[in-house]
Design an enzyme around this catalytic site. Structure first.
Site, PDB file in Angstrom:
ATOM      1  N   GLY A  49       0.817  -1.207   0.000  1.00  0.00           N
ATOM      2  CA  GLY A  49       0.000   0.000   0.000  1.00  0.00           C
ATOM      3  C   GLY A  49       0.848   1.253   0.000  1.00  0.00           C
ATOM      4  CG  HIS A  50       4.647   1.422   0.523  1.00  0.00           C
ATOM      5  ND1 HIS A  50       4.318   0.297   1.246  1.00  0.00           N
ATOM      6  CD2 HIS A  50       5.913   1.233   0.068  1.00  0.00           C
ATOM      7  CE1 HIS A  50       5.353  -0.525   1.245  1.00  0.00           C
ATOM      8  NE2 HIS A  50       6.338   0.021   0.528  1.00  0.00           N
ATOM      9  CB  ALA A  51       4.900   4.150  -4.722  1.00  0.00           C
TER      10      ALA A  51
END
Length: 129
Positions: A49-51
């Site tokens: 749930g991130h980059a």
């Protein structure tokens, strides 16, 4: 650079005692600065749930399986990891969600950088911008 599967060299024991895989030299396009792993992920839970802005990550299912949903802002792709001699190199600026963990699965991550909160994009809305 695009996200892609990388084969990890596998040494098959001729006496049937099991296999060994090695990550060294030029298997990865960067020196490993951090190693961490995910395990005991409850059924139905997701991770990621991130980059990352700069950091590269290489994910391996050393046990069990899980899916990685990659999003580059234009298209989404789902990759199933279930073999310990194959890993997924995730490019920078790629949103990732890890889901569908099998019982007993273990995900090892080899990262190009140490933890740095400023390298994370944690809100999908910010990522799309």
């Amino acid at each position: 650079m695009k996200s892609r599967i990388i084969n990890i060299p596998k040494i098959v024991d001729k006496e049937g005692r099991g296999n060994l895989s090695v990550i060294e030299k030029d298997v990865l396009p960067y020196p490993v600065k951090r190693v961490y792993y995910l395990y005991d992920v409850p059924s139905g839970s997701s991770r990621g749930g991130h980059a990352h802005k700069e950091q590269l990550e290489f994910l391996i299912a050393v046990s069990g399986s899980f899916d990685v949903v990659l999003d580059d802002g234009n298209e989404k792709q789902k990759v199933t990891l279930n073999k310990p001699d194959k890993g997924l190199l995730i490019a920078t600026n790629t949103w990732r969600e890890l889901e569908n963990f099998s019982s007993g699965s273990v995900c090892v991550v080899l990262s190009s950088g140490e933890f740095d909160e400023t390298d994370y994009i944690r809100k999908y809305e910010d990522f799309i911008k």
